[in-house]
Write a protein that holds these residues in place. Sequence first.
Motif, PDB file in Angstrom:
ATOM      1  N   GLY A  41      40.178  28.027  41.501  1.00 59.69           N
ATOM      2  CA  GLY A  41      40.280  27.704  40.088  1.00 59.69           C
ATOM      3  C   GLY A  41      40.979  28.785  39.283  1.00 59.69           C
ATOM      4  O   GLY A  41      41.554  29.734  39.816  1.00 59.69           O
ATOM      5  N   SER A  42      40.917  28.626  37.953  1.00 66.55           N
ATOM      6  CA  SER A  42      41.481  29.609  37.031  1.00 66.55           C
ATOM      7  C   SER A  42      40.389  30.608  36.650  1.00 66.55           C
ATOM      8  O   SER A  42      39.290  30.223  36.233  1.00 66.55           O
ATOM      9  CB  SER A  42      42.028  28.912  35.791  1.00 66.55           C
ATOM     10  OG  SER A  42      41.018  28.104  35.194  1.00 66.55           O
ATOM     11  N   LEU A  43      40.695  31.903  36.784  1.00 66.78           N
ATOM     12  CA  LEU A  43      39.701  32.953  36.604  1.00 66.78           C
ATOM     13  C   LEU A  43      40.149  33.930  35.529  1.00 66.78           C
ATOM     14  O   LEU A  43      41.331  34.287  35.451  1.00 66.78           O
ATOM     15  CB  LEU A  43      39.465  33.723  37.914  1.00 66.78           C
ATOM     16  CG  LEU A  43      38.647  33.043  39.018  1.00 66.78           C
ATOM     17  CD1 LEU A  43      39.379  31.840  39.590  1.00 66.78           C
ATOM     18  CD2 LEU A  43      38.346  34.022  40.149  1.00 66.78           C
ATOM     19  N   LEU A  44      39.201  34.372  34.716  1.00 66.10           N
ATOM     20  CA  LEU A  44      39.459  35.371  33.672  1.00 66.10           C
ATOM     21  C   LEU A  44      38.480  36.521  33.822  1.00 66.10           C
ATOM     22  O   LEU A  44      37.269  36.317  33.853  1.00 66.10           O
ATOM     23  CB  LEU A  44      39.294  34.738  32.281  1.00 66.10           C
ATOM     24  CG  LEU A  44      39.281  35.707  31.085  1.00 66.10           C
ATOM     25  CD1 LEU A  44      40.614  36.448  30.960  1.00 66.10           C
ATOM     26  CD2 LEU A  44      38.959  34.947  29.786  1.00 66.10           C
ATOM     27  N   ASP A  45      39.023  37.737  33.939  1.00 68.44           N
ATOM     28  CA  ASP A  45      38.217  38.958  33.923  1.00 68.44           C
ATOM     29  C   ASP A  45      38.415  39.599  32.560  1.00 68.44           C
ATOM     30  O   ASP A  45      39.439  40.222  32.288  1.00 68.44           O
ATOM     31  CB  ASP A  45      38.658  39.905  35.041  1.00 68.44           C
ATOM     32  CG  ASP A  45      37.913  41.242  34.993  1.00 68.44           C
ATOM     33  OD1 ASP A  45      36.788  41.282  34.462  1.00 68.44           O
ATOM     34  OD2 ASP A  45      38.464  42.244  35.485  1.00 68.44           O
ATOM     35  N   MET A  46      37.433  39.431  31.687  1.00 71.21           N
ATOM     36  CA  MET A  46      37.547  39.939  30.316  1.00 71.21           C
ATOM     37  C   MET A  46      36.990  41.361  30.246  1.00 71.21           C
ATOM     38  O   MET A  46      35.958  41.665  30.830  1.00 71.21           O
ATOM     39  CB  MET A  46      36.777  39.025  29.368  1.00 71.21           C
ATOM     40  CG  MET A  46      36.848  39.437  27.909  1.00 71.21           C
ATOM     41  SD  MET A  46      36.177  38.153  26.841  1.00 71.21           S
ATOM     42  CE  MET A  46      37.485  36.944  26.892  1.00 71.21           C
ATOM     43  N   GLY A  47      37.690  42.229  29.498  1.00 69.79           N
ATOM     44  CA  GLY A  47      37.284  43.629  29.436  1.00 69.79           C
ATOM     45  C   GLY A  47      37.476  44.286  30.788  1.00 69.79           C
ATOM     46  O   GLY A  47      36.587  44.966  31.299  1.00 69.79           O
ATOM     47  N   THR A  48      38.642  44.112  31.364  1.00 73.64           N
ATOM     48  CA  THR A  48      38.872  44.465  32.771  1.00 73.64           C
ATOM     49  C   THR A  48      38.763  45.958  33.053  1.00 73.64           C
ATOM     50  O   THR A  48      38.469  46.358  34.183  1.00 73.64           O
ATOM     51  CB  THR A  48      40.246  43.927  33.238  1.00 73.64           C
ATOM     52  OG1 THR A  48      40.330  44.019  34.648  1.00 73.64           O
ATOM     53  CG2 THR A  48      41.391  44.685  32.583  1.00 73.64           C
ATOM     54  N   GLY A  49      39.007  46.822  32.059  1.00 74.39           N
ATOM     55  CA  GLY A  49      38.896  48.269  32.290  1.00 74.39           C
ATOM     56  C   GLY A  49      39.873  48.733  33.356  1.00 74.39           C
ATOM     57  O   GLY A  49      41.091  48.576  33.229  1.00 74.39           O
ATOM     58  N   SER A  50      39.356  49.269  34.443  1.00 74.46           N
ATOM     59  CA  SER A  50      40.196  49.742  35.549  1.00 74.46           C
ATOM     60  C   SER A  50      40.828  48.604  36.329  1.00 74.46           C
ATOM     61  O   SER A  50      41.679  48.836  37.187  1.00 74.46           O
ATOM     62  CB  SER A  50      39.355  50.589  36.509  1.00 74.46           C
ATOM     63  OG  SER A  50      38.361  49.787  37.135  1.00 74.46           O
ATOM     64  N   GLY A  51      40.413  47.372  36.049  1.00 72.97           N
ATOM     65  CA  GLY A  51      40.921  46.218  36.781  1.00 72.97           C
ATOM     66  C   GLY A  51      40.164  45.922  38.058  1.00 72.97           C
ATOM     67  O   GLY A  51      40.543  45.024  38.814  1.00 72.97           O
ATOM     68  N   ALA A  52      39.062  46.653  38.294  1.00 74.70           N
ATOM     69  CA  ALA A  52      38.373  46.563  39.582  1.00 74.70           C
ATOM     70  C   ALA A  52      37.945  45.139  39.924  1.00 74.70           C
ATOM     71  O   ALA A  52      38.173  44.664  41.047  1.00 74.70           O
ATOM     72  CB  ALA A  52      37.164  47.495  39.595  1.00 74.70           C
ATOM     73  N   LEU A  53      37.327  44.427  38.978  1.00 75.03           N
ATOM     74  CA  LEU A  53      36.819  43.090  39.298  1.00 75.03           C
ATOM     75  C   LEU A  53      37.954  42.093  39.486  1.00 75.03           C
ATOM     76  O   LEU A  53      37.893  41.219  40.363  1.00 75.03           O
ATOM     77  CB  LEU A  53      35.845  42.617  38.218  1.00 75.03           C
ATOM     78  CG  LEU A  53      34.552  43.428  38.100  1.00 75.03           C
ATOM     79  CD1 LEU A  53      33.651  42.840  37.015  1.00 75.03           C
ATOM     80  CD2 LEU A  53      33.811  43.481  39.433  1.00 75.03           C
ATOM     81  N   ALA A  54      39.003  42.214  38.673  1.00 76.68           N
ATOM     82  CA  ALA A  54      40.150  41.330  38.847  1.00 76.68           C
ATOM     83  C   ALA A  54      40.802  41.554  40.206  1.00 76.68           C
ATOM     84  O   ALA A  54      41.177  40.608  40.901  1.00 76.68           O
ATOM     85  CB  ALA A  54      41.163  41.562  37.720  1.00 76.68           C
TER      86      ALA A  54
END
Length: 288
Positions: free
Chosen positions: A67-80
């Motif tokens: 699906g389409s995923l959004l990582d909001m407040g990604t910071g370092s980008g770790a979760l994305a």
Amino acid sequence: MLGISQRDRIGTEAAEAIAAEGSYEVYFGMGHVLRLLNRPDVFKVSPAGMSLGDFLVRDLTQDDLRGSLLDMGTGSGALAILLRGLGAHDITATDISASAVKTAMENELLNFGDQRISFGEGSLFDGPRTKRRFDLIVFNPPGWHSPSEECREELKRQNLRGLNLSAMFSGEKVAFDFLRQLPHHLTSNGRAIVGLNSMIGIRSVLSRIRELDGVGDALEFKLIERHTFPLFFYSGDWRESRDILLTEFHRWRDRHGIAFSVSDDGTLYWSYEVIECRLAAKFREVRA
């Protein structure tokens, strides 16, 4: 997507940054190891962020990742970047901080050698990349309640320049604004996985959301898991402000219903709660 010359430039900058500033590793389980740049103006992945990442590794299915995923407040980008490693392809990641977005882009190149995540700068759903609906939204908002005037004045008098107040405080306002807008940005069967800190006053935030016309009956909330962590004062500035902050935390408990406990040795323990937010059934039917 970045052009070749821009990818090369950012890749070179990442390599230079590793040599100059260093990097660190984060392990989320099932072999998912990330190497991230160690930047003073971008938070390192916290125990709470680790818990949220571990949950995503355990919980997400291949259907979720399609699906389409959004990582909001990604910071370092770790979760994305973790989501990409898990197999997701349609990933948007945003942060209010331009330096965090730049670091996150470099971190993706550092771990994958190319860029497929759509990174962008923006506050909550205000960015152009978030003017759509998503199947999964992941958000880890600031962890502390807004400071009182007494606290602000005391911190100002101490001239604690290393304290990033906007990144740590006002968590209840950010979480409320996020949930208020959330129903407009979920697909019919979409969900948001939100990590909330008990130091923002979770019950108060959810109660206010439930009282909003057109929003309160649109969302359903479910506690997925809860973790308890000790509060550490990592930097010199944080340690210097310890007494001010502990006094403020007790104010929050009396005034705003935040939750924490204190052990016999004086260590403060707070709760990190992973909460699933979905559209209520009647709203899912209308949207479908």
